[in-house]
Each structure stands twice: as C-alpha cells, then as structure tokens.
Design a protein around this motif. Structure first.
Motif, short mmCIF file in Angstrom:
data_model
loop_
_atom_site.label_atom_id
_atom_site.label_comp_id
_atom_site.label_asym_id
_atom_site.label_seq_id
_atom_site.Cartn_x
_atom_site.Cartn_y
_atom_site.Cartn_z
N ASP A 77 -0.70 5.59 6.97
CA ASP A 77 -2.04 6.09 6.68
C ASP A 77 -2.77 5.24 5.64
N ASP A 79 2.75 17.40 2.63
CA ASP A 79 3.72 16.63 3.39
C ASP A 79 5.03 16.62 2.60
N VAL A 118 0.59 9.84 -2.83
CA VAL A 118 1.69 9.46 -1.95
C VAL A 118 1.39 10.00 -0.56
N VAL A 119 1.36 9.09 0.45
CA VAL A 119 1.07 9.47 1.83
C VAL A 119 1.99 8.68 2.76
N PRO A 120 2.12 9.08 4.00
CA PRO A 120 2.86 8.24 4.97
C PRO A 120 2.27 6.83 4.99
N HIS A 121 3.15 5.83 4.97
CA HIS A 121 2.67 4.46 4.76
C HIS A 121 1.72 4.00 5.86
N THR A 132 8.97 12.08 -2.58
CA THR A 132 8.78 10.75 -3.15
C THR A 132 8.00 10.83 -4.46
N SER A 168 6.38 13.17 1.38
CA SER A 168 5.55 12.60 0.32
C SER A 168 5.77 13.32 -1.00
N GLY A 195 -0.03 14.30 2.58
CA GLY A 195 0.64 13.66 1.46
C GLY A 195 0.76 14.57 0.26
N PRO A 250 7.11 7.20 2.97
CA PRO A 250 5.78 7.25 2.36
C PRO A 250 5.45 6.01 1.55
#
Length: 287
Positions: free
Chosen positions: A80, A101, A75-78, A107, A104, A4, A56
């Motif tokens: 996670d 990432d 902000v990370v992949p959702h 975003t 992320s 992220g 994300p």
C-alpha cells in the motif's frame, strides 16, 4: 481505504539532528530497508520496506517543535506504500480513515519501544537546574509549596494588627469603633489567611495574627504587665468581652477573638488557594 496501525508521541528534550540517525538505525535493526527519505531543517519523512519482501512497511514523520520533537508512525501492508520517490502515504492524511490490521499492529508494537526509549532525550546537567538542589527552596521564595508566602503573610498581618492596637497615631478613626473592629478582626486576618492559600493554613495564620497581639493587650488591660499598651479609647469589642468575663478568665478573650478571626482567615485561605493554587514539592531528582 488504507489498512494498518499508527501512533503519535512527543519527546520533550530530544534533538532533531541526533534523533534522525537514531530512527534510521531502529528501522534497519528491525528488519526494514530505508527506501525513501525527505528531510529539511524542521521536518523529515522516512519510508521503510521489509527486508524479507513480505509483511508491513513503515513510514515515520519527525517534526521539530520549539521544545523537543513530534513523532508520527504509520505501519501498513508494504504494497500500500507509494512507489514513487518523494511520495509518502502519511502526507495524504490517512490517519483518520485507517482500518485496523493485526499484522501492522504487531509490527508497530515491536518498533515503538525503540523509538520512544528515554535514552534518546538530552540529559540536563544538574548544575543548570532551575533550583539547585543543594540550596533550600525557601531562599528562592518558592510559590509552589506556599510555606514562605504563608509565613510572610502572617508576619505582615500580625505586624499590622499590633500596630493598630499599640502604635497607631491618634486620629478620628480611633473613635470609630466599627472601623477599628473591622480592621482588627477582618482586614488583618484576611490578609494573613489569603497568603496561607488553604483553609487550614488560613485559619492558623489568622488565629496567630489576632490572638497574639490581643494577648498582650489583655494582659496590659488586666494589670498583669506591659503597662501603657492599652490606650484610650480601647477596642470596644475587647472591652465588652473583658467586662463579661471577670478576673483571670479574661485571658480567654484572645482565644475567642482568634477563633472568630480564624473563620475569616479560613475563607480567605480558600480564595487564595484558588488564585494561587498550591502544588506538590518538586523532588530533588526532577528537572
């Protein structure tokens, strides 16, 4: 290891109660659904998932400080993000091990300007500025620019030198030639120079402190005016210089002594500048 992007910043004059609903609006306007929140009087966590279901997710921590707020954004992949209520990824200390990432990061860059915009900080009424802009700075004995202290230090040093030459009462110390020379050419210019708080200001202050009263002393000693200013015993150094420089050229003696004392003042000014550093003048628009 989590993937992220993250960011941390501070808002010095933002208000906690006003900033929290603003963050809610930023998340919603950026395409997130606020799925979880944990808030108390001094700290809040928010978790947002993408409304589209892909992309994300974001977590935001708002922390109250004595002056302003500290903001952390993650902000990370959702997928996670924790699914349980009250659980937040940033509470697990993932910032130090976060892998880059690109999605992320994009975003994060998209929502940061809205979170950090200056309009969310409380505006300070100009009437409550520490120094009103319609009143001259010198009235407040402003130590930042040093002009007032420079002037007052020079005046006090000049008064001391004049007192030593013209008005000091009789006493054994007046027979002590090294002491009188040290008081006139070292102590007085040192006092004036140290309040100049820079080498150039110190040199100028010391030059005026010594050369001005010595000029009156020399004029009296040469018989050009101001009778009675020179009292026995005179200042030995001045008398020696007057004996060496005959006639009207003796008026150069104050300049010579002013330059010598200016060296002392310049050194004192450097030391004074290290003790009380000069700072740039604050503009009228600053707070």
């Amino acid at each position: 290891m989590a993937r992220g992007a993250s960011s941390h910043f501070s808002l010095k004059r933002a208000e906690y109660d006003r900033y929290y609903p603003t963050v809610l609006g930023v998340l919603q306007n950026s395409g997130f659904l606020v799925m979880d929140a944990d808030r108390d009087e001094n700290r809040a966590f928010l978790q947002g998932l993408p409304r589209s279901g892909a992309g994300p997710g974001v977590e935001i921590e708002i922390r109250r400080k004595p002056k302003g707020l500290d903001i952390h954004v993650l902000v990370v992949p959702h997928e996670d993000l924790p699914q349980d209520k009250g659980q937040f990824l940033m509470k697990r200390g993932v910032f130090g091990t976060l892998q880059s990432d690109p999605a992320s990061q994009r975003t994060l860059e998209g929502i940061l300007p809205a979170l950090r915009r200056d309009g969310m900080e409380r505006t300070v009424d100009p009437r409550f500025r520490r120094t009103p802009t319609n009143i001259p700075e010198w009235i407040f004995f402003n130590l930042k620019t040093g002009t007032v202290t420079w002037f007052l230090g020079t005046v006090i040093g000049l008064t001391g030198a004049a007192y030593l030459l013209f008005w000091a009462p009789e006493g054994p110390y007046r027979q002590n030639s090294p002491l009188m020379t040290g008081l006139l050419l070292v102590l007085a210019p040192w006092w004036s120079g140290i309040w100049g708080r820079s080498a150039l200001r110190g040199l100028a202050a010391a030059f005026v402190t010594v050369s001005l009263p010595v000029t009156f002393y020399v004029v009296s000693a040469l018989g050009w005016g101001f009778p009675g200013l020179t009292r026995p015993p005179g200042i030995t150094l001045i008398q020696v210089l007057l004996a060496s420089i005959q006639g009207p050229a003796g008026i150069a003696v104050p300049v010579i002594l002013g330059i010598l004392s200016g060296i002392v003042g310049a050194i004192a000014g450097v030391i004074g500048g290290r003790i009380f550093p000069l700072k740039a003048r604050r503009s009228a628009e600053s707070i």
